[in-house]
Design a protein around this motif. Sequence first.
Motif, short mmCIF file in Angstrom:
data_model
loop_
_atom_site.label_atom_id
_atom_site.label_comp_id
_atom_site.label_asym_id
_atom_site.label_seq_id
_atom_site.Cartn_x
_atom_site.Cartn_y
_atom_site.Cartn_z
N ALA A 114 -39.16 -75.81 25.82
CA ALA A 114 -38.49 -74.90 26.56
C ALA A 114 -39.16 -74.55 27.98
CB ALA A 114 -38.22 -73.60 25.88
N GLN A 115 -38.49 -74.17 28.80
CA GLN A 115 -38.70 -73.65 30.21
C GLN A 115 -38.37 -72.29 30.49
OE1 GLN A 115 -39.72 -76.59 33.29
NE2 GLN A 115 -38.27 -75.24 34.88
N GLY A 116 -39.17 -71.43 31.19
CA GLY A 116 -38.70 -70.13 31.27
C GLY A 116 -38.95 -69.59 32.81
N LEU A 117 -38.25 -68.72 33.23
CA LEU A 117 -38.15 -68.13 34.67
C LEU A 117 -38.41 -66.50 34.57
CD1 LEU A 117 -38.07 -68.51 37.77
CD2 LEU A 117 -35.52 -68.17 37.35
N THR A 118 -39.41 -65.99 35.09
CA THR A 118 -39.81 -64.66 34.88
C THR A 118 -39.25 -64.03 36.41
OG1 THR A 118 -41.30 -64.91 33.44
CG2 THR A 118 -41.28 -62.78 34.74
N THR A 119 -38.54 -62.91 36.49
CA THR A 119 -38.10 -62.37 37.74
C THR A 119 -38.24 -60.85 37.47
OG1 THR A 119 -36.34 -63.84 37.89
CG2 THR A 119 -36.21 -62.01 39.19
N PRO A 120 -38.74 -60.22 38.47
CA PRO A 120 -39.04 -58.54 38.59
C PRO A 120 -37.69 -58.11 38.73
CG PRO A 120 -39.94 -59.49 40.75
CD PRO A 120 -39.58 -60.62 39.67
N TYR A 132 -39.09 -56.41 33.79
CA TYR A 132 -39.18 -57.73 34.15
C TYR A 132 -38.16 -58.45 33.04
CZ TYR A 132 -43.68 -57.05 36.24
OH TYR A 132 -44.90 -56.89 36.95
N VAL A 133 -37.42 -59.43 33.74
CA VAL A 133 -36.45 -60.14 32.79
C VAL A 133 -36.81 -61.50 32.72
CG1 VAL A 133 -35.08 -60.61 34.68
CG2 VAL A 133 -34.29 -60.64 32.24
N ARG A 134 -36.99 -62.14 31.71
CA ARG A 134 -37.75 -63.60 31.54
C ARG A 134 -36.44 -64.55 30.72
NH1 ARG A 134 -43.20 -65.10 28.67
NH2 ARG A 134 -41.93 -64.77 26.66
N VAL A 135 -36.21 -65.25 31.35
CA VAL A 135 -34.78 -66.11 30.99
C VAL A 135 -35.43 -67.55 30.58
CG1 VAL A 135 -33.05 -65.06 31.99
CG2 VAL A 135 -34.05 -66.73 33.24
N SER A 136 -34.83 -68.22 29.50
CA SER A 136 -35.44 -69.74 29.10
C SER A 136 -34.33 -70.52 28.71
CB SER A 136 -36.33 -69.51 28.21
OG SER A 136 -35.91 -68.83 27.00
N GLU A 137 -34.58 -71.87 28.73
CA GLU A 137 -33.60 -72.81 28.48
C GLU A 137 -34.45 -73.65 27.47
OE1 GLU A 137 -30.39 -75.76 30.09
OE2 GLU A 137 -30.56 -73.85 30.89
N SER A 138 -33.59 -74.24 26.42
CA SER A 138 -34.36 -75.44 25.60
C SER A 138 -34.32 -76.56 26.67
CB SER A 138 -33.73 -75.75 24.51
OG SER A 138 -34.00 -76.77 23.78
N LEU A 139 -35.47 -77.53 26.39
CA LEU A 139 -35.69 -78.86 27.10
C LEU A 139 -35.27 -80.09 26.36
CD1 LEU A 139 -39.00 -78.23 29.06
CD2 LEU A 139 -36.76 -78.21 29.83
N THR A 140 -34.56 -79.51 25.28
CA THR A 140 -34.31 -80.84 24.15
C THR A 140 -33.14 -81.61 24.97
OG1 THR A 140 -34.72 -79.24 22.51
CG2 THR A 140 -33.41 -81.36 22.01
N GLU A 141 -32.14 -81.16 25.54
CA GLU A 141 -31.14 -81.77 25.99
C GLU A 141 -31.56 -82.70 27.23
OE1 GLU A 141 -26.52 -81.32 27.78
OE2 GLU A 141 -27.79 -79.44 27.17
N VAL A 142 -32.40 -82.13 28.04
CA VAL A 142 -32.91 -82.70 29.19
C VAL A 142 -34.03 -83.79 28.97
CG1 VAL A 142 -34.20 -82.39 31.10
CG2 VAL A 142 -32.85 -80.71 30.75
N GLN A 143 -34.75 -83.63 27.92
CA GLN A 143 -35.53 -84.73 27.30
C GLN A 143 -34.76 -85.69 26.77
OE1 GLN A 143 -38.43 -82.81 24.80
NE2 GLN A 143 -39.56 -82.16 26.53
N SER A 144 -33.70 -85.51 26.06
CA SER A 144 -32.70 -86.29 25.55
C SER A 144 -32.10 -87.28 26.80
CB SER A 144 -31.65 -85.69 24.74
OG SER A 144 -30.71 -86.86 24.24
N ILE A 145 -31.58 -86.64 27.64
CA ILE A 145 -31.14 -87.41 28.82
C ILE A 145 -32.23 -88.30 29.35
CG2 ILE A 145 -29.96 -86.91 31.11
CD1 ILE A 145 -28.76 -84.33 30.00
N THR A 146 -33.02 -87.75 29.79
CA THR A 146 -34.51 -88.51 30.29
C THR A 146 -34.62 -89.77 29.39
OG1 THR A 146 -35.28 -86.66 31.04
CG2 THR A 146 -36.70 -88.39 31.07
#
Length: 418
Positions: A114-120, A132-146
């Motif tokens: 997964a990859q996350g992004l932290t924002t104040p 702070y808020v930290r959002v994230s998304e699974s990389l499974t689909e991206v890796q499958s496409i790759t």
Amino acid sequence: MFQKIRYQLLLSNLIVLTIILTAFAITVRITFAYSLNQQLIDRLNTLARAAATGIDIEDGEVETDDEEIIAGQNQAVQWFDVEGEFLAQQGEYPLSLPLDISQSLQKQNSPYPAQGLTTPVNDDESGEFVGYVRVSESLTEVQSITRRLDLGLGGGVFVSLVLSGFGGIWLTRQAMQPIEENFQRLQQFTSDASHELRSPLMAIKTNAAVALKYSEGIRSKDSEKFQMIGSAANQMTRLTERLLILARTDKLTQPDWEIVNLTSLLSKLWQFYNPHALRKKIDFKDKIAGNLYLRGDKVLLTQLFTNLIKNAIYYTPLGGVVEIIAKPLGSNLIIKVQDNGIGIAPEYLEKVFERFWRAEKSRSYKAKKFGLGLAIAQTIAQKHGGLITVDSQLGKGSCFTTRLPRVEKLKNKKLYYR
């Protein structure tokens, strides 16, 4: 000979095409992966802006509104206070890493990629920093496409190379066909011309010899001219004979071959040329192992080693050493003809087997040589499935090593290949 050239040409084309297709595939892969990553970051930024509205200050305390569904499929949202203490989260794929406010982007590989992004976050009304808020998304689909992209590109490169290989075979045949036909015509011309020249040359030699034998009525100046004519005729005769050998060698086929006792052949050559070496006070040594057999043309093999031995004796000065070494090595026979003569300069080593080439700068002896002896020897060796290599140092001598396929002789006189 042309078969080897066709293979080399086909291999060269495939190597160049492989490099081009691989570079193309890598470029496409990098560009596509970069585009996917940018799209992921854009989605995380959009999610972070939406999640920032879910945290505010009420009565001096930070509160979150996690009842509203913000995270989408394969996404997660985490809220933290100003101290970085965890407050709440939403979604199935939150980052398990501790909050790191020094890095806006974080990536994890386990327990899931997964990859996350932290924002104040600042309060909308007062502008006060609230957490702070930290959002994230699974990389499974991206890796499958790759992975699918990698398989597609790899398969495309492989199929392209296979099709190019078949096409390259046809193209090289078409390209080499006129060259082979011209070479065959040149071979035939060389063979015919050499054969036709033998009779007039023999007539010239005979008449010059008769004139010199009965020279009573010939002036001394005319006698010298006849000697020059005889010498030139002998030189041309040697040239035509060698051209005939080359023409015969180029047409050599395996069905005409026989089992050759190489031990006997080399021993006879040593006995024949030992008197020549003694006249130059050369120590002519031999270390020839017994029971050395190979399959080939005995006449041409004799010519091969004759050329190497004569070459070594000729370029070895008075009091030098020439040695023949023959031994089995695995499935091959190794025959070395080495001397401590004048040697060959390093820049000439790659050219010594070229036809009509003479290293006169490195071999300063003045002689009527045509530069065909080593070319003939190499051609004969290659026709027998072997090769001749040379190691030499200027002023220290040369070593010509011939490698030929070996045949073993059994007690019942049957033969088999190693």
